[in-house]
Design a protein around this motif. Structure first.
Motif, PDB file in Angstrom:
ATOM      1  N   GLY A   1    -120.775 -18.153  82.297  1.00 31.86           N
ATOM      2  CA  GLY A   1    -119.741 -17.823  81.612  1.00 31.86           C
ATOM      3  C   GLY A   1    -119.812 -17.032  80.502  1.00 31.86           C
ATOM      4  O   GLY A   1    -121.130 -16.502  80.476  1.00 31.86           O
ATOM      5  N   GLN A   2    -119.134 -16.651  79.551  1.00 33.18           N
ATOM      6  CA  GLN A   2    -119.256 -15.876  78.568  1.00 33.18           C
ATOM      7  C   GLN A   2    -119.839 -16.692  77.400  1.00 33.18           C
ATOM      8  O   GLN A   2    -120.376 -15.929  76.504  1.00 33.18           O
ATOM      9  CB  GLN A   2    -117.982 -15.245  78.026  1.00 33.18           C
ATOM     10  CG  GLN A   2    -117.100 -16.045  77.159  1.00 33.18           C
ATOM     11  CD  GLN A   2    -116.318 -17.434  77.699  1.00 33.18           C
ATOM     12  OE1 GLN A   2    -116.469 -17.297  78.993  1.00 33.18           O
ATOM     13  NE2 GLN A   2    -116.075 -18.125  76.905  1.00 33.18           N
ATOM     14  N   GLY A   3    -120.009 -18.023  77.478  1.00 30.70           N
ATOM     15  CA  GLY A   3    -120.417 -18.697  76.338  1.00 30.70           C
ATOM     16  C   GLY A   3    -119.715 -19.088  75.123  1.00 30.70           C
ATOM     17  O   GLY A   3    -118.546 -18.288  75.102  1.00 30.70           O
ATOM     18  N   THR A   4    -119.840 -19.985  74.527  1.00 33.61           N
ATOM     19  CA  THR A   4    -119.199 -20.088  73.205  1.00 33.61           C
ATOM     20  C   THR A   4    -120.195 -20.204  71.950  1.00 33.61           C
ATOM     21  O   THR A   4    -121.098 -20.868  72.398  1.00 33.61           O
ATOM     22  CB  THR A   4    -118.281 -21.313  73.426  1.00 33.61           C
ATOM     23  OG1 THR A   4    -117.445 -21.469  72.155  1.00 33.61           O
ATOM     24  CG2 THR A   4    -119.067 -22.663  73.628  1.00 33.61           C
ATOM     25  N   GLN A   5    -119.723 -19.616  70.733  1.00 32.75           N
ATOM     26  CA  GLN A   5    -120.709 -19.803  69.763  1.00 32.75           C
ATOM     27  C   GLN A   5    -120.705 -20.878  69.139  1.00 32.75           C
ATOM     28  O   GLN A   5    -119.474 -21.229  68.534  1.00 32.75           O
ATOM     29  CB  GLN A   5    -120.484 -18.383  68.849  1.00 32.75           C
ATOM     30  CG  GLN A   5    -121.117 -18.153  67.770  1.00 32.75           C
ATOM     31  CD  GLN A   5    -122.598 -18.081  67.842  1.00 32.75           C
ATOM     32  OE1 GLN A   5    -122.921 -17.090  68.501  1.00 32.75           O
ATOM     33  NE2 GLN A   5    -123.710 -18.677  67.454  1.00 32.75           N
ATOM     34  N   VAL A   6    -121.754 -21.467  68.613  1.00 34.80           N
ATOM     35  CA  VAL A   6    -121.769 -22.620  67.704  1.00 34.80           C
ATOM     36  C   VAL A   6    -122.618 -22.325  66.643  1.00 34.80           C
ATOM     37  O   VAL A   6    -123.708 -21.850  66.784  1.00 34.80           O
ATOM     38  CB  VAL A   6    -122.280 -23.946  68.451  1.00 34.80           C
ATOM     39  CG1 VAL A   6    -122.606 -25.105  67.280  1.00 34.80           C
ATOM     40  CG2 VAL A   6    -121.336 -24.392  69.471  1.00 34.80           C
ATOM     41  N   THR A   7    -122.072 -22.544  65.480  1.00 35.53           N
ATOM     42  CA  THR A   7    -122.821 -22.214  64.262  1.00 35.53           C
ATOM     43  C   THR A   7    -122.619 -23.496  63.264  1.00 35.53           C
ATOM     44  O   THR A   7    -121.734 -23.605  62.935  1.00 35.53           O
ATOM     45  CB  THR A   7    -122.338 -20.864  63.376  1.00 35.53           C
ATOM     46  OG1 THR A   7    -122.373 -19.683  64.320  1.00 35.53           O
ATOM     47  CG2 THR A   7    -123.128 -20.683  62.244  1.00 35.53           C
ATOM     48  N   VAL A   8    -123.836 -23.772  62.996  1.00 38.32           N
ATOM     49  CA  VAL A   8    -124.160 -24.945  62.079  1.00 38.32           C
ATOM     50  C   VAL A   8    -124.766 -24.592  60.623  1.00 38.32           C
ATOM     51  O   VAL A   8    -125.987 -23.989  60.642  1.00 38.32           O
ATOM     52  CB  VAL A   8    -124.822 -26.138  62.564  1.00 38.32           C
ATOM     53  CG1 VAL A   8    -125.060 -27.427  61.942  1.00 38.32           C
ATOM     54  CG2 VAL A   8    -124.279 -26.390  64.189  1.00 38.32           C
ATOM     55  N   SER A   9    -123.959 -24.662  59.601  1.00 36.71           N
ATOM     56  CA  SER A   9    -124.297 -24.413  58.315  1.00 36.71           C
ATOM     57  C   SER A   9    -125.137 -25.449  57.553  1.00 36.71           C
ATOM     58  O   SER A   9    -124.777 -26.676  57.620  1.00 36.71           O
ATOM     59  CB  SER A   9    -123.341 -23.892  57.330  1.00 36.71           C
ATOM     60  OG  SER A   9    -122.384 -24.737  57.143  1.00 36.71           O
ATOM     61  N   SER A  10    -126.115 -25.103  56.675  1.00 39.63           N
ATOM     62  CA  SER A  10    -126.624 -26.072  55.992  1.00 39.63           C
ATOM     63  C   SER A  10    -126.116 -26.407  54.668  1.00 39.63           C
ATOM     64  O   SER A  10    -125.072 -25.937  54.501  1.00 39.63           O
ATOM     65  CB  SER A  10    -128.110 -25.768  56.014  1.00 39.63           C
ATOM     66  OG  SER A  10    -128.148 -24.634  55.156  1.00 39.63           O
TER      67      SER A  10
END
Length: 120
Positions: free
Chosen positions: A111-120
Motif C-alpha cells: 500500500g501507500q504506507g502510513t507515517q508514524v513519528t515518535v518524538s522524544s
C-alpha cells in the motif's frame, strides 16, 4: 491483485500509543497471512509483525515484542497493529502486506504506507 490501504499513523510523544489499520480488497483475505513492515529514513524496510490467516498465531520482531499487538478482522478484510509504549526509534513509514508467515517475507503488492513519528 489485492490492494492495501493503511491508515492510523500520526505524531505521538514517546510512551504514547497508536493503532494502525490496513484494509485489503479481494476475497482471498481470510486465507492470507498478513504482516506489518516499517521503513525508517535511510534504512531498509524491516519486518515488524505477522499474523497467520486464521489469527491463531502471531510473530513479532524482537524490537517490538511486548509493546505491539497484531490482530485481524476477516469479516472486515482488516489487519490492525496496536502500538504501545512507542519509542523514537519506532519512527518510520508502516506498511502492511501479505506474507509468507514462516519466512516473515512479504509477497504481493504494498500500500501507500502510513507515517508514524515518535518524538522524544
Amino acid at each position: 491483485q489485492v490492494q492495501l490501504v493503511e491508515s492510523g499513523g500520526g505524531l505521538v510523544q514517546a510512551g504514547g500509543s497508536l493503532r494502525l489499520s490496513c484494509v485489503a480488497s479481494g476475497r482471498a483475505f481470510s486465507g492470507t497471512s498478513m504482516g506489518w513492515f516499517r521503513q525508517a529514513p535511510g534504512k531498509e524496510r524491516e519486518f515488524v509483525a505477522a499474523i497467520i490467516y486464521s489469527g491463531d498465531f502471531t510473530a513479532y520482531a524482537d524490537s517490538v515484542k511486548g509493546r505491539f499487538t497484531i490482530s485481524r478482522d476477516n469479516a472486515k478484510n482488516t489487519v490492525f497493529l496496536q502500538m504501545n509504549s512507542l519509542k523514537p526509534e519506532d519512527t518510520g513509514v508502516y506498511y502492511c502486506s501479505a506474507i509468507l508467515y514462516n519466512r516473515r517475507a512479504p509477497i504481493g503488492s504494498w500500500g501507500q504506507g502510513t507515517q508514524v513519528t515518535v518524538s522524544s
